[in-house]
Write a protein that holds these residues in place. Structure first.
Motif, PDB file in Angstrom:
ATOM      1  N   ILE A  30     -36.931  18.320  59.317  1.00 20.58           N
ATOM      2  CA  ILE A  30     -36.259  17.029  59.487  1.00 20.58           C
ATOM      3  C   ILE A  30     -36.286  16.258  58.167  1.00 20.58           C
ATOM      4  N   LEU A  31     -37.407  16.291  57.466  1.00 22.34           N
ATOM      5  CA  LEU A  31     -37.503  15.614  56.166  1.00 22.34           C
ATOM      6  C   LEU A  31     -36.601  16.280  55.126  1.00 22.34           C
ATOM      7  N   ILE A  32     -36.552  17.606  55.128  1.00 20.85           N
ATOM      8  CA  ILE A  32     -35.701  18.333  54.174  1.00 20.85           C
ATOM      9  C   ILE A  32     -34.231  17.998  54.427  1.00 20.85           C
ATOM     10  N   ILE A  33     -33.816  18.056  55.676  1.00 19.29           N
ATOM     11  CA  ILE A  33     -32.423  17.770  56.028  1.00 19.29           C
ATOM     12  C   ILE A  33     -32.061  16.339  55.648  1.00 19.29           C
ATOM     13  N   SER A  34     -32.957  15.416  55.899  1.00 20.00           N
ATOM     14  CA  SER A  34     -32.739  14.028  55.512  1.00 20.00           C
ATOM     15  C   SER A  34     -32.596  13.900  53.998  1.00 20.00           C
ATOM     16  N   SER A  35     -33.416  14.626  53.250  1.00 20.93           N
ATOM     17  CA  SER A  35     -33.362  14.576  51.788  1.00 20.93           C
ATOM     18  C   SER A  35     -32.080  15.190  51.233  1.00 20.93           C
ATOM     19  N   LEU A  36     -31.524  16.179  51.930  1.00 20.55           N
ATOM     20  CA  LEU A  36     -30.304  16.836  51.450  1.00 20.55           C
ATOM     21  C   LEU A  36     -29.086  15.912  51.487  1.00 20.55           C
ATOM     22  N   ARG A  37     -29.017  15.052  52.471  1.00 21.56           N
ATOM     23  CA  ARG A  37     -27.884  14.126  52.610  1.00 21.56           C
ATOM     24  C   ARG A  37     -26.553  14.883  52.666  1.00 21.56           C
ATOM     25  N   MET A  38     -26.477  15.804  53.567  1.00 16.46           N
ATOM     26  CA  MET A  38     -25.306  16.665  53.751  1.00 16.46           C
ATOM     27  C   MET A  38     -24.115  15.856  54.258  1.00 16.46           C
ATOM     28  N   LYS A  39     -22.957  16.086  53.656  1.00 17.77           N
ATOM     29  CA  LYS A  39     -21.705  15.528  54.171  1.00 17.77           C
ATOM     30  C   LYS A  39     -21.071  16.580  55.077  1.00 17.77           C
ATOM     31  N   PRO A  40     -20.116  16.195  55.924  1.00 18.94           N
ATOM     32  CA  PRO A  40     -19.570  17.153  56.886  1.00 18.94           C
ATOM     33  C   PRO A  40     -19.027  18.436  56.268  1.00 18.94           C
ATOM     34  N   ASP A  41     -18.465  18.348  55.043  1.00 18.22           N
ATOM     35  CA  ASP A  41     -17.836  19.520  54.430  1.00 18.22           C
ATOM     36  C   ASP A  41     -18.570  19.995  53.173  1.00 18.22           C
ATOM     37  N   SER A  42     -19.826  19.627  53.015  1.00 16.91           N
ATOM     38  CA  SER A  42     -20.593  20.019  51.824  1.00 16.91           C
ATOM     39  C   SER A  42     -20.820  21.520  51.768  1.00 16.91           C
ATOM     40  N   VAL A  43     -21.043  22.000  50.539  1.00 12.67           N
ATOM     41  CA  VAL A  43     -21.451  23.382  50.310  1.00 12.67           C
ATOM     42  C   VAL A  43     -22.924  23.351  49.933  1.00 12.67           C
ATOM     43  N   LEU A  44     -23.745  24.062  50.691  1.00 11.46           N
ATOM     44  CA  LEU A  44     -25.192  24.117  50.470  1.00 11.46           C
ATOM     45  C   LEU A  44     -25.606  25.528  50.124  1.00 11.46           C
ATOM     46  N   TRP A  45     -26.389  25.652  49.056  1.00 10.69           N
ATOM     47  CA  TRP A  45     -27.076  26.911  48.767  1.00 10.69           C
ATOM     48  C   TRP A  45     -28.538  26.723  49.159  1.00 10.69           C
ATOM     49  N   ASP A  46     -29.051  27.594  50.013  1.00 10.32           N
ATOM     50  CA  ASP A  46     -30.469  27.570  50.391  1.00 10.32           C
ATOM     51  C   ASP A  46     -31.127  28.792  49.757  1.00 10.32           C
ATOM     52  N   ILE A  47     -31.928  28.555  48.724  1.00 12.87           N
ATOM     53  CA  ILE A  47     -32.559  29.627  47.959  1.00 12.87           C
ATOM     54  C   ILE A  47     -33.949  29.888  48.535  1.00 12.87           C
ATOM     55  N   GLY A  48     -34.221  31.132  48.900  1.00 13.68           N
ATOM     56  CA  GLY A  48     -35.489  31.466  49.551  1.00 13.68           C
ATOM     57  C   GLY A  48     -35.473  30.999  50.989  1.00 13.68           C
ATOM     58  N   ALA A  49     -34.422  31.368  51.705  1.00 17.69           N
ATOM     59  CA  ALA A  49     -34.149  30.820  53.033  1.00 17.69           C
ATOM     60  C   ALA A  49     -35.121  31.277  54.115  1.00 17.69           C
ATOM     61  N   GLY A  50     -35.911  32.313  53.849  1.00 17.47           N
ATOM     62  CA  GLY A  50     -36.946  32.740  54.805  1.00 17.47           C
ATOM     63  C   GLY A  50     -36.390  33.061  56.177  1.00 17.47           C
ATOM     64  N   THR A  51     -36.858  32.385  57.182  1.00 16.74           N
ATOM     65  CA  THR A  51     -36.465  32.619  58.568  1.00 16.74           C
ATOM     66  C   THR A  51     -35.049  32.113  58.857  1.00 16.74           C
ATOM     67  N   GLY A  52     -34.549  31.223  58.003  1.00 21.84           N
ATOM     68  CA  GLY A  52     -33.196  30.691  58.189  1.00 21.84           C
ATOM     69  C   GLY A  52     -33.128  29.407  58.976  1.00 21.84           C
ATOM     70  N   THR A  53     -34.241  28.693  59.072  1.00 20.54           N
ATOM     71  CA  THR A  53     -34.261  27.474  59.883  1.00 20.54           C
ATOM     72  C   THR A  53     -33.348  26.387  59.314  1.00 20.54           C
ATOM     73  N   ILE A  54     -33.354  26.199  57.996  1.00 22.63           N
ATOM     74  CA  ILE A  54     -32.509  25.163  57.392  1.00 22.63           C
ATOM     75  C   ILE A  54     -31.027  25.535  57.540  1.00 22.63           C
ATOM     76  N   PRO A  55     -30.608  26.772  57.200  1.00 21.46           N
ATOM     77  CA  PRO A  55     -29.199  27.114  57.425  1.00 21.46           C
ATOM     78  C   PRO A  55     -28.753  26.935  58.880  1.00 21.46           C
ATOM     79  N   VAL A  56     -29.603  27.290  59.830  1.00 24.60           N
ATOM     80  CA  VAL A  56     -29.242  27.131  61.245  1.00 24.60           C
ATOM     81  C   VAL A  56     -29.068  25.660  61.584  1.00 24.60           C
ATOM     82  N   GLU A  57     -30.047  24.839  61.219  1.00 22.91           N
ATOM     83  CA  GLU A  57     -29.972  23.405  61.559  1.00 22.91           C
ATOM     84  C   GLU A  57     -28.768  22.750  60.893  1.00 22.91           C
ATOM     85  N   ILE A  58     -28.567  23.010  59.603  1.00 20.28           N
ATOM     86  CA  ILE A  58     -27.437  22.412  58.888  1.00 20.28           C
ATOM     87  C   ILE A  58     -26.120  22.960  59.444  1.00 20.28           C
ATOM     88  N   GLY A  59     -26.086  24.248  59.744  1.00 22.14           N
ATOM     89  CA  GLY A  59     -24.882  24.844  60.311  1.00 22.14           C
ATOM     90  C   GLY A  59     -24.474  24.195  61.620  1.00 22.14           C
TER      91      GLY A  59
END
Length: 196
Positions: A30-59
């Motif tokens: 939740i803190l990471i997602i808040s820090s990213l400040r994603m816009k609806p159409d942003s392009v995000l690179w997640d480096i070292g994505a591990g289990t994929g929790t951030i890509p799933v939540e942002i997706g």
């Protein structure tokens, strides 16, 4: 549908896991997602994505966005794909490769970069910065003082603006025997900065 809400914070237990593969805990995500400040159409690179929790939540939060999950291990890259399928996330592309070497081949350029792991972390920071669009944002998570220093110094040398550092301190209620007690979730430092 595993997660029917329009808020971040998917419970950790809903993700498929592999032994020894890190998972960003719900409260830290939740803190990471808040820090990213994603816009609806942003392009995000997640480096070292591990289990994929951030890509799933942002997706799920930004279905019009594009997420590239970079993971060096083939088996772990497969885990990210399975977790995306599990939650019905369609806008994540998984790249199996080692950063920073694989970054030059990734398209499109990112508006946002999340660095969740990888070595050497200083090189990953500097290389991702080159690809980050102007006014883009970078967020890095570290769990030790050495990497905290490396990322802090790196952001300063790159002349990032609006640098922020947050340390999570989260406790969860757990049942142990007949008692309930609070157990600490491993603390993380979340660093962020913006490109001029």
């Amino acid at each position: 549908m595993l997660w029917q809400y329009k808020t971040p914070g998917i419970p950790d237990k809903l993700f498929e896991r592999l032994p020894g593969i890190p998972l960003s805990k719900r409260e830290v995500r939740i803190l990471i997602i808040s820090s990213l400040r994603m816009k609806p159409d942003s392009v995000l690179w997640d480096i070292g994505a591990g289990t994929g929790t951030i890509p799933v939540e942002i997706g799920l939060l930004c279905p019009e966005g594009k997420i590239v999950a970079v993971e060096r291990d083939n088996e772990v890259a497969g885990l990210i794909e399975r977790n995306c399928d599990r939650f019905g996330v369609k806008n994540v592309k998984v790249i199996q490769g080692s950063a920073p070497e694989c970054l030059e081949e990734i398209q499109p350029q990112p508006d946002l970069v999340c660095i969740e792991g990888g070595k050497p972390i200083e090189d990953i920071l500097k290389q991702t910065w080159k690809y980050l669009k102007p006014e883009g944002r970078i967020v890095a998570t570290v769990n030790n003082l050495e990497n905290l220093y490396i990322i802090s110094k790196g952001l300063s040398e790159l002349q990032a603006r609006n640098i922020e550092v947050v340390q999570s301190a989260v406790n969860r209620l757990e049942t142990r025997g007949i008692h309930q007690t609070f157990a600490a979730v491993n603390p993380m430092f979340i660093l962020s900065g913006e490109k001029l």
